[in-house]
Design an enzyme around this catalytic site. Structure first.
Site: not given
Ligand code: GLU
Length: 436
Positions: A125-127
């Site tokens: 994931a990444k944000g």
């Protein structure tokens, strides 16, 4: 918390100039080009190919806050869960003006391959929040962090999605995320985020882990080329958490750090820097500029300086088809995510440069994040020596697996890394089958 790494705002990192960024490939497409190559070598079946080419979930949230002036400002935040077949989504959160959904998607996919490559039980994931942390007060940063956390809270959790620091975020920011999440859950949940302060369930060695991982794989690559860390000449782009620690640890092993840079300046000293002195300078002034015991060089010159190892440890798309032909390093250790464009890969391969690709080179960070998550869930904490020893064993094993795949499939090290990683994610999908 008197430690400046916790109490101060994160130092801004170098971003490529707008021209370079726009002229080069879209980061998601650049990542997909490498994925496609690996998929072809693996002869991935067409259905699975389609599944792995698409992010599982993309979240876009508004992040309204009241500025210190009393005015309301609205920021945009993203969280992309790329693939969770191997376990909870894992990946950092960045605060930067250049954050885009395409970039976050690419970074989330990279996290998927990175976790699979080092064989830890996480998806990717990444944000990110589109903002300029340098123009925000600590109180404003806290409000952005808490509001963003509440915006994405439905997917967060130790079993579903576990953030960590990334560009312009640090332990301080992770502490706010942990607190916001825990207040909503009505009990303390330390394992919801990694890269926390050690006092609140962080792991010893996590802060140094990415730089330490770079040191282990660089040592292995040098050995493969008949050299050693002792006496190797190293240039480091980016003097944040990854670059400064990598430089420090490698200098302690006898390497000569001949060039360093951050957003403010490039510095060259062919005789070698006193790295602890540089770190002290940056701790006091928040930038390298003005450091007296060096000659000033441009950001471009840093990449092409005479050295054995180049460590791009700042951001994406800095090694391009324009500057790759001038690079003199024999080894590139990608401390940052995506520092080399797909076009530059071909130039480097033709030149015979040994590239330690990002998903291997900087995997030390997420590996110790995994240790942190394990320790939080078990409620039993390891000493630093144990953390570092286990990190070394995972980094060396992964390096050797990539080296073996390079030979077996007759591909460069980047494609070999993708092959190992994509194969592991694909195997999980095949075993689990399709839920419909
Ligand atoms: N942001 C780091 C990375 O890109 C760390 C991610 C993590 O520890 O979850 O690998």
């Amino acid at each position: 918390m008197s430690d400046p790494a916790i109490t101060s705002k994160p130092a801004p990192l170098i971003r490529p100039d707008k021209d370079t960024f726009l002229a080069e490939e879209n980061p998601f497409e650049a990542m997909m080009e490498r994925f496609d190559h690996a998929a072809k070598v693996l002869n991935l079946d067409p259905g699975l190919y389609k599944v792995l080419r698409n992010p599982e979930k993309q979240i876009i949230v508004s992040v309204p806050i009241v500025r210190d002036s009393g005015e309301v400002e609205v920021y945009i935040g993203y969280r992309v869960l790329y693939n969770t077949s191997r376990g909870p989504a894992k990946g950092g959160i960045r605060f930067d003006l250049n954050v885009t959904l395409e970039e976050v998607k690419a970074l989330a996919a990279w996290m998927t391959w990175k976790c699979a490559l080092v064989n830890i039980p996480f998806g990717g994931a990444k944000g990110g929040v589109v903002c300029d942390p340098a123009a925000l007060s600590m109180a404003e940063l806290e409000r952005i962090t808490r509001r963003y956390t509440s915006g994405i809270i439905d997917t967060l959790g130790p079993d579903s999605d576990v953030p960590a620091p990334d560009v312009n975020t640090n332990e301080r920011v992770m502490a706010w995320i942990m607190d916001t999440y825990s207040m909503h859950k009505r009990h303390t949940v330390t394992a919801v985020v990694t890269g926390k302060p050690v006092e609140m369930g962080g792991s010893l060695g996590r802060r140094e882990a990415t730089g330490r991982g770079c040191m282990f794989v660089t040592r292995e690559a040098l050995t493969k080329l008949g050299m050693a860390l002792k006496g190797a000449r190293i240039a480091v782009q980016g003097f944040g958490n990854v670059g400064s620690v990598a430089a420090d640890l490698m200098a302690k092993e006898g390497a000569t750090i001949v060039a360093v840079s951050d957003k403010s300046a490039g510095l060259h000293n062919p005789k070698g820097f006193d790295v602890p002195d540089l770190i002290k300078w940056v701790r006091e002034r928040r930038q390298l500029a003005g450091y007296p015991k060096a000659e000033a060089i441009s950001h471009e010159q840093l990449l092409t300086v005479d050295c054995d190892v180049l460590i791009p440890a700042a951001t994406e798309n800095v090694i391009t088809r324009k500057n790759a032909p001038q690079i003199k390093a024999k080894i590139i250790c990608e401390g940052a995510n995506g520092p080399t464009t797909a076009a530059a890969d071909k130039v480097l391969e033709d030149k015979g440069v040994f590239v330690i690709p990002d998903i291997l080179a900087n995997a030390g960070g997420v590996t110790v994040s995994y240790f942190e998550w394990v320790q939080d869930r078990g409620g039993y904490f390891w000493d630093e020596e144990t953390v570092n020893r286990r990190l070394e064993s995972i980094m060396v094993r992964s390096f050797n697996e990539v080296a073996a795949a390079t030979e077996k499939f007759k591909v460069n090290t980047r494609i070999a890394s993708y092959i190992v990683a994509v194969d592991r994610v694909a195997a999980m999908h095949r075993l689990r089958g399709m839920y419909a």
